[in-house]
Design an enzyme around this catalytic site. Structure first.
Site, PDB file in Angstrom:
ATOM      1  N   ARG A 223      53.868  12.867-117.747  1.00  0.00           N
ATOM      2  CA  ARG A 223      55.268  12.830-117.345  1.00  0.00           C
ATOM      3  C   ARG A 223      56.126  13.290-118.521  1.00  0.00           C
ATOM      4  NH1 ARG A 223      53.408  12.906-113.156  1.00  0.00           N
ATOM      5  NH2 ARG A 223      53.520  11.433-111.412  1.00  0.00           N
ATOM      6  N   HIS A 271      53.925  22.934-114.869  1.00  0.00           N
ATOM      7  CA  HIS A 271      53.503  21.809-114.024  1.00  0.00           C
ATOM      8  C   HIS A 271      52.323  22.219-113.135  1.00  0.00           C
ATOM      9  CE1 HIS A 271      55.089  17.761-112.352  1.00  0.00           C
ATOM     10  NE2 HIS A 271      53.783  17.860-112.160  1.00  0.00           N
TER      11      HIS A 271
END
Length: 308
Positions: A223, A271
């Site tokens: 994250r 990502h």
């Protein structure tokens, strides 16, 4: 049985045929729908970027089955009182293992120096063996555990850290604040696979970024907010952190003017460290429905108190 698929159209295109087929193979008679009267819904397959925010009308819904591994967007929703599961499927796990292992080996072997070598420098210096390269894995959930065990199998001495103490074969497991400091101290490669909670935001701040070995590599496929960005840039500028491979960010897509894009010691990946694979994710959804109907514990049930 009625299953509401509450997710964007792009997800529906992937699951429209896969999910009913998986249910049929499991012998579960169910209708998968995009719209339904809330009181008729038995299960909700849910993506946190969907428009559904009020779960109050779903009075007969037995579980909400998230399509995402991360649940920080919805776990604090006060209307969501039904059991909530997060997605950890075999495809997502294997993808994360491959990403982490690939970048750990990249930094361990010093591959960048050979890929980008405009001066044609000849530096015949062999890297150490894996046994001499300590790796720290922050986060020992399903993904962190799988990555850590793979690295240990390759010969790296792996220290794993988690909020609560764990025992995992082949790993040195630490926990708590003191354990975090010991896990980071002297590490030459640090991987972050922690969930985002109030207790983990900015976990890697200036003080903790000074604990690994000088020139250590940092890999973050977990994250973005786990890392204090300003502190990391300072550590990179000084060489305290030798390189950061970052796959997740506070703002995504990463703004074009963000200094990470042009920093010589940063690798940005968009990502892509891992993704849920619909074929295997559908099997996880069906298994949880089967478990729920049989009164068995759900897979990857979210602990509301911990936030993941």
């Amino acid at each position: 049985m009625k299953i509401l698929f509450s997710a964007p159209d792009s997800d529906w295109a992937d699951y429209r045929d896969l999910l009913p087929s998986a249910l049929a193979r499991a012998g579960i008679a169910a209708e998968v729908v995009r719209e339904a009267a809330p009181e008729t819904v038995d299960y909700i397959v849910y993506a946190p970027n969907d428009d559904l925010r009020d779960f109050t009308p779903y009075t007969n819904t037995r579980a909400v089955l998230s399509l995402w591994a991360g649940v920080e967007r919805i776990v604090g929703n006060a209307t969501l009182t039904q059991p909530l599961t997060r997605m950890v499927d075999a495809g997502l796990e294997r993808g994360m293992v491959e990403y982490v292992t690939g970048h750990v080996l990249r930094h361990h072997l010093g591959i960048d120096a050979h890929v980008v070598n405009p001066g044609c420098g000849w530096r015949p210096v062999a890297p150490p063996l894996a046994a001499d390269r300590p790796v720290t894995m922050l986060g020992l959930g399903a993904l962190g555990r799988a990555c850590a065990q793979t690295l240990a199998h390759l010969g790296f001495p792996v220290t794993g850290w988690s909020r609560t103490q764990k025992q995992i074969d082949g790993l040195r497991c630490l926990s708590g604040e003191d354990g975090l400091e010991r896990a980071l101290t002297g590490a030459e490669i640090v991987v972050t696979l922690l969930p985002l909670t109030p207790g983990t935001e900015n976990l890697l701040d200036a003080r903790r970024l000074a604990l690994p070995a000088a020139g250590a590599a940092l890999i973050n496929p977990g994250r973005g907010p786990l890392i204090d960005d300003a502190a990391l840039l300072v550590a990179l500028d000084s060489g305290r952190i030798g390189h950061a491979t970052l796959d997740v960010f506070r703002t995504e897509p990463l703004p074009a003017d963000h200094p990470y894009w042009t920093h010589p010691r940063v690798t940005v990946t968009p990502h892509v460290a891992s993704a849920t694979r619909p074929a295997t994710a559908a099997q996880v959804i069906v298994e949880n429905i089967r478990r729920s109907e049989d009164g068995a514990p759900l897979l990857h049930l979210v602990d509301r108190a911990r936030g993941y």
